[in-house]
Scaffold this motif. Sequence first.
Motif, PDB file in Angstrom:
ATOM      1  N   LEU A 104      30.724   0.783  -8.932  1.00  0.00           N
ATOM      2  CA  LEU A 104      30.462   0.821  -7.499  1.00  0.00           C
ATOM      3  C   LEU A 104      30.788   2.203  -6.934  1.00  0.00           C
ATOM      4  CD1 LEU A 104      29.742  -0.716  -4.887  1.00  0.00           C
ATOM      5  CD2 LEU A 104      32.143  -1.388  -4.718  1.00  0.00           C
ATOM      6  N   ALA A 105      31.917   2.775  -7.373  1.00  0.00           N
ATOM      7  CA  ALA A 105      32.301   4.117  -6.914  1.00  0.00           C
ATOM      8  C   ALA A 105      31.248   5.139  -7.346  1.00  0.00           C
ATOM      9  CB  ALA A 105      33.677   4.484  -7.468  1.00  0.00           C
ATOM     10  N   ILE A 106      30.722   4.991  -8.559  1.00  0.00           N
ATOM     11  CA  ILE A 106      29.684   5.913  -9.047  1.00  0.00           C
ATOM     12  C   ILE A 106      28.435   5.818  -8.168  1.00  0.00           C
ATOM     13  CG2 ILE A 106      28.088   6.366 -10.966  1.00  0.00           C
ATOM     14  CD1 ILE A 106      30.345   5.436 -12.867  1.00  0.00           C
ATOM     15  N   THR A 107      27.981   4.578  -7.904  1.00  0.00           N
ATOM     16  CA  THR A 107      26.778   4.392  -7.073  1.00  0.00           C
ATOM     17  C   THR A 107      26.967   5.029  -5.705  1.00  0.00           C
ATOM     18  OG1 THR A 107      26.374   2.297  -8.185  1.00  0.00           O
ATOM     19  CG2 THR A 107      25.211   2.657  -6.107  1.00  0.00           C
ATOM     20  N   GLU A 108      28.123   4.776  -5.099  1.00  0.00           N
ATOM     21  CA  GLU A 108      28.350   5.311  -3.753  1.00  0.00           C
ATOM     22  C   GLU A 108      28.422   6.839  -3.769  1.00  0.00           C
ATOM     23  OE1 GLU A 108      31.669   3.355  -1.868  1.00  0.00           O
ATOM     24  OE2 GLU A 108      30.717   1.371  -2.008  1.00  0.00           O
ATOM     25  N   ALA A 109      28.996   7.398  -4.831  1.00  0.00           N
ATOM     26  CA  ALA A 109      29.095   8.865  -4.930  1.00  0.00           C
ATOM     27  C   ALA A 109      27.715   9.474  -5.155  1.00  0.00           C
ATOM     28  CB  ALA A 109      30.050   9.251  -6.055  1.00  0.00           C
ATOM     29  N   GLN A 110      26.944   8.864  -6.065  1.00  0.00           N
ATOM     30  CA  GLN A 110      25.599   9.380  -6.344  1.00  0.00           C
ATOM     31  C   GLN A 110      24.749   9.384  -5.095  1.00  0.00           C
ATOM     32  OE1 GLN A 110      24.473   6.629  -9.448  1.00  0.00           O
ATOM     33  NE2 GLN A 110      24.330   8.305 -10.928  1.00  0.00           N
ATOM     34  N   ARG A 111      24.888   8.348  -4.301  1.00  0.00           N
ATOM     35  CA  ARG A 111      24.026   8.228  -3.114  1.00  0.00           C
ATOM     36  C   ARG A 111      24.698   8.813  -1.877  1.00  0.00           C
ATOM     37  NH1 ARG A 111      21.664   2.523  -4.874  1.00  0.00           N
ATOM     38  NH2 ARG A 111      21.115   3.149  -6.984  1.00  0.00           N
ATOM     39  N   ARG A 112      25.816   9.499  -2.065  1.00  0.00           N
ATOM     40  CA  ARG A 112      26.504  10.180  -0.964  1.00  0.00           C
ATOM     41  C   ARG A 112      26.666   9.256   0.243  1.00  0.00           C
ATOM     42  NH1 ARG A 112      22.810  13.274   0.488  1.00  0.00           N
ATOM     43  NH2 ARG A 112      24.050  14.567   1.888  1.00  0.00           N
ATOM     44  N   LEU A 113      27.344   8.154   0.018  1.00  0.00           N
ATOM     45  CA  LEU A 113      27.476   7.134   1.052  1.00  0.00           C
ATOM     46  C   LEU A 113      28.070   7.637   2.369  1.00  0.00           C
ATOM     47  CD1 LEU A 113      27.095   4.097   1.783  1.00  0.00           C
ATOM     48  CD2 LEU A 113      29.430   3.764   0.987  1.00  0.00           C
ATOM     49  N   PRO A 114      29.202   8.367   2.350  1.00  0.00           N
ATOM     50  CA  PRO A 114      29.771   8.781   3.647  1.00  0.00           C
ATOM     51  C   PRO A 114      28.789   9.621   4.467  1.00  0.00           C
ATOM     52  CG  PRO A 114      31.371   9.096   1.894  1.00  0.00           C
ATOM     53  CD  PRO A 114      30.070   8.751   1.224  1.00  0.00           C
ATOM     54  N   GLU A 115      28.079  10.553   3.824  1.00  0.00           N
ATOM     55  CA  GLU A 115      27.101  11.366   4.553  1.00  0.00           C
ATOM     56  C   GLU A 115      25.983  10.492   5.125  1.00  0.00           C
ATOM     57  OE1 GLU A 115      28.383  12.011   1.650  1.00  0.00           O
ATOM     58  OE2 GLU A 115      28.708  14.157   1.303  1.00  0.00           O
ATOM     59  N   MET A 116      25.536   9.516   4.323  1.00  0.00           N
ATOM     60  CA  MET A 116      24.469   8.626   4.791  1.00  0.00           C
ATOM     61  C   MET A 116      24.924   7.843   6.029  1.00  0.00           C
ATOM     62  SD  MET A 116      21.880   8.796   2.613  1.00  0.00           S
ATOM     63  CE  MET A 116      21.021   7.224   2.700  1.00  0.00           C
ATOM     64  N   ILE A 117      26.138   7.295   5.968  1.00  0.00           N
ATOM     65  CA  ILE A 117      26.635   6.531   7.116  1.00  0.00           C
ATOM     66  C   ILE A 117      26.767   7.447   8.326  1.00  0.00           C
ATOM     67  CG2 ILE A 117      28.636   5.267   8.041  1.00  0.00           C
ATOM     68  CD1 ILE A 117      29.053   4.030   5.325  1.00  0.00           C
ATOM     69  N   LYS A 118      27.299   8.648   8.077  1.00  0.00           N
ATOM     70  CA  LYS A 118      27.488   9.606   9.171  1.00  0.00           C
ATOM     71  C   LYS A 118      26.145   9.913   9.849  1.00  0.00           C
ATOM     72  CE  LYS A 118      29.048  14.392   9.835  1.00  0.00           C
ATOM     73  NZ  LYS A 118      27.798  15.153   9.673  1.00  0.00           N
ATOM     74  N   ASP A 119      25.116  10.263   9.049  1.00  0.00           N
ATOM     75  CA  ASP A 119      23.809  10.612   9.602  1.00  0.00           C
ATOM     76  C   ASP A 119      23.221   9.448  10.394  1.00  0.00           C
ATOM     77  OD1 ASP A 119      24.146  12.967   8.354  1.00  0.00           O
ATOM     78  OD2 ASP A 119      22.683  12.624   6.751  1.00  0.00           O
ATOM     79  N   MET A 147      22.163  11.234 -14.370  1.00  0.00           N
ATOM     80  CA  MET A 147      22.873  11.476 -13.108  1.00  0.00           C
ATOM     81  C   MET A 147      23.533  12.851 -13.134  1.00  0.00           C
ATOM     82  SD  MET A 147      26.218   8.911 -13.294  1.00  0.00           S
ATOM     83  CE  MET A 147      27.809   9.416 -13.940  1.00  0.00           C
ATOM     84  N   THR A 148      23.753  13.408 -11.953  1.00  0.00           N
ATOM     85  CA  THR A 148      24.446  14.697 -11.890  1.00  0.00           C
ATOM     86  C   THR A 148      25.919  14.481 -12.226  1.00  0.00           C
ATOM     87  OG1 THR A 148      24.777  14.277  -9.547  1.00  0.00           O
ATOM     88  CG2 THR A 148      22.943  15.720 -10.148  1.00  0.00           C
ATOM     89  N   ASN A 149      26.584  15.568 -12.564  1.00  0.00           N
ATOM     90  CA  ASN A 149      28.006  15.463 -12.908  1.00  0.00           C
ATOM     91  C   ASN A 149      28.819  14.852 -11.774  1.00  0.00           C
ATOM     92  OD1 ASN A 149      28.649  16.141 -15.475  1.00  0.00           O
ATOM     93  ND2 ASN A 149      28.535  18.362 -15.094  1.00  0.00           N
ATOM     94  N   LEU A 150      29.624  13.862 -12.131  1.00  0.00           N
ATOM     95  CA  LEU A 150      30.483  13.214 -11.140  1.00  0.00           C
ATOM     96  C   LEU A 150      31.903  13.151 -11.674  1.00  0.00           C
ATOM     97  CD1 LEU A 150      28.787   9.996  -9.722  1.00  0.00           C
ATOM     98  CD2 LEU A 150      29.192  12.151  -8.551  1.00  0.00           C
ATOM     99  N   THR A 151      32.862  13.315 -10.762  1.00  0.00           N
ATOM    100  CA  THR A 151      34.259  13.156 -11.153  1.00  0.00           C
ATOM    101  C   THR A 151      34.904  12.072 -10.296  1.00  0.00           C
ATOM    102  OG1 THR A 151      34.394  15.479 -11.764  1.00  0.00           O
ATOM    103  CG2 THR A 151      36.477  14.335 -11.369  1.00  0.00           C
ATOM    104  N   LEU A 152      35.466  11.085 -10.959  1.00  0.00           N
ATOM    105  CA  LEU A 152      36.192  10.036 -10.246  1.00  0.00           C
ATOM    106  C   LEU A 152      37.686  10.184 -10.481  1.00  0.00           C
ATOM    107  CD1 LEU A 152      34.250   6.675 -10.843  1.00  0.00           C
ATOM    108  CD2 LEU A 152      33.787   8.512  -9.212  1.00  0.00           C
ATOM    109  N   ALA A 153      38.461  10.008  -9.404  1.00  0.00           N
ATOM    110  CA  ALA A 153      39.924   9.990  -9.539  1.00  0.00           C
ATOM    111  C   ALA A 153      40.370   8.538  -9.609  1.00  0.00           C
ATOM    112  CB  ALA A 153      40.564  10.686  -8.342  1.00  0.00           C
ATOM    113  N   LEU A 154      41.118   8.208 -10.645  1.00  0.00           N
ATOM    114  CA  LEU A 154      41.556   6.823 -10.851  1.00  0.00           C
ATOM    115  C   LEU A 154      43.061   6.685 -10.691  1.00  0.00           C
ATOM    116  CD1 LEU A 154      38.837   5.661 -11.747  1.00  0.00           C
ATOM    117  CD2 LEU A 154      39.951   4.857 -13.827  1.00  0.00           C
ATOM    118  N   ASP A 155      43.464   5.756  -9.826  1.00  0.00           N
ATOM    119  CA  ASP A 155      44.879   5.406  -9.722  1.00  0.00           C
ATOM    120  C   ASP A 155      45.188   4.538 -10.943  1.00  0.00           C
ATOM    121  OD1 ASP A 155      47.338   4.311  -9.198  1.00  0.00           O
ATOM    122  OD2 ASP A 155      46.741   3.290  -7.344  1.00  0.00           O
ATOM    123  N   ALA A 156      45.597   5.195 -12.021  1.00  0.00           N
ATOM    124  CA  ALA A 156      45.745   4.495 -13.310  1.00  0.00           C
ATOM    125  C   ALA A 156      46.856   3.447 -13.280  1.00  0.00           C
ATOM    126  CB  ALA A 156      46.003   5.507 -14.430  1.00  0.00           C
TER     127      ALA A 156
END
Lengths: 342, 342
Positions: free
Chosen positions: B316-331, B1-10
């Motif tokens: 789940l956050a990784i899957t949605e980020a990899q597949r660019r969910l917001p852009e997909m829904i928008k399109d 997978m390409t580099n991904l950064t997740l922000a976690l509310d620890a």
Amino acid sequence: MTNLTLALDAMGGDHGPHVTVPASMQALSLYPSLNFILVGDESLISPLIANYPADLLSRIEIIHTTEVVSMSDRPVHALRSRKQSSMRIVLELVRDGKADACVSAGNTGALMTMAKVLLKTLPGVDRPALVSALPAMNDKPVYLLDLGANVSCDSETLFQFAVMGSVLCEVVTKQTSPKVALLNVGVEEIKGNDQVQQAAQYLLDTPQLNYTGYIEGDEIYNGDVDVIVCDGFVGNITLKTSEGIARLLISQIQHSLTQGFFVRLMAKLIAPRIKAGLNQMNPDHYNGASLIGLRGIVVKSHGNADQTAYLQAISLAITEAQRRLPEMIKDRLESILLDINN
Amino acid sequence: MTNLTLALDAMGGDHGPHVTVPASMQALSLYPSLNFILVGDESLISPLIANYPADLLSRIEIIHTTEVVSMSDRPVHALRSRKQSSMRIVLELVRDGKADACVSAGNTGALMTMAKVLLKTLPGVDRPALVSALPAMNDKPVYLLDLGANVSCDSETLFQFAVMGSVLCEVVTKQTSPKVALLNVGVEEIKGNDQVQQAAQYLLDTPQLNYTGYIEGDEIYNGDVDVIVCDGFVGNITLKTSEGIARLLISQIQHSLTQGFFVRLMAKLIAPRIKAGLNQMNPDHYNGASLIGLRGIVVKSHGNADQTAYLQAISLAITEAQRRLPEMIKDRLESILLDINN
């Protein structure tokens, strides 16, 4: 018990007389002061009772009719066109005082519409509610209403349901001041929609009811409250979701216990235990919803009820008739409404 | 997978860093291109990561803050006053493009309100929806929305939820034209309230979606449909009722299998099987709800999630980020809305 007469829609339900008739014969042998008016096709009913002893048969009257309300009949169509239907006749028997209560496993929408028109609602009740006792923790029943008679409800209707549900619970379970809750999406005051919040306000202003506040979906079966009120849309989906997930879980456990010889053997050895654990929540093992707020007793059985389940619906009708449920609700509602208006 | 950064509310959730930190370290070893920004109290986080190897630690950044959103904070209060909270900071990191997605196990209402204000909704989306994949028959997930972000919804909002849910299902499960249904009190056209009936009409007029009609509560877990749409009041109660009855049933079966020496022994011998059957529907074994319709990815974990469950929310956050969910829904939403307007 004093003499009671129940009118049975012998034709209603998936199995018709093949379930309703044997269940009624079983009820006659259990309750010596019970009488039945079986309404339906005599040519189907008669062969099913032929072999029963004369003392049971002497407590049965058959009213012959071949017209039935079908499951696909729209309520208004059923009301206008099914004037000789077994469903309509049992309601008329209650209306005319010839039966103390009626039971039908037929089309719910048609039953509600016909019941409302033929029996009329009690004073102060705008709309009848469909209510059922669900099995909660520690074998305690919890009364959930409305189960689908009214898809949208204003706050006043929800309030009336709370009063009626509370009285029903008192009358059937004999417990005093049952705990009443409103089903909501959170327990904090700010949660929910306008109808629920306003209904909460009415209930807080009604010390005659033991109102305990909001309850969430995952607390329904906890056994912490006795009566849970919601509109018919939410109640119907809540009930059916519960039934769906219980059936799914039961089937998955049963499936997991048939994989492999050793597992199958062990599972067989303790099958009664597993079955007991499963049956307690199995929606096929309880039955009977009441249409309350009417001037007569109407019990709705599951369409797919078997003889045992249908007998439970009959027993519920007997209990409500013995304890004169409509009069109890009427008296209680009047006293509460009077208190509020003063 | 390409580099991904997740922000976690620890800090979010019942267990705070004691769950979120070990789960994130586990995720780092599973996903070599993953990076975390852990937001929370450094004095609590640092000791928990001290013993991990340097190559994992090199992929962690800590943003220190001691402010947290409490479970009792009202959403608007949290929005106005918790400006340095770990929850707010992870949302800002997504907004500012410094993280590809964020995960929080904190106060749901506050998370939704902050997310809507900070991230904004996509064009054509009036309100974000909270959605989760529930386990249905045959290990198929079924997407249910809204789960409580919007207690009342008009027909247009329900329609938008149907579009967003369908795209989410396509993106995550990779199936084409998932089946979309509206949750209702019956399957006949005449059933339900105005909002649901009008939403059905919109959906029937939208050939881009695979709309299959109404579905009842007992069919949710059948596996017959992929996406089920309802308002947040109904969805929240449906989800929680399912969780409640599953827990009750599981506890009753477990209880029934501990009564008597022989039963206990047999049950022990086949315990893994029974456990497998129970776990499949156990709400504690799945986790992660998505706030969709926003211009960024926000995943909500159960507050009481353990490490395994929290890892699922991260995945789940990784899957949605990899597949660019917001852009997909928008399109997808744009193309459907454009078609409708033409």
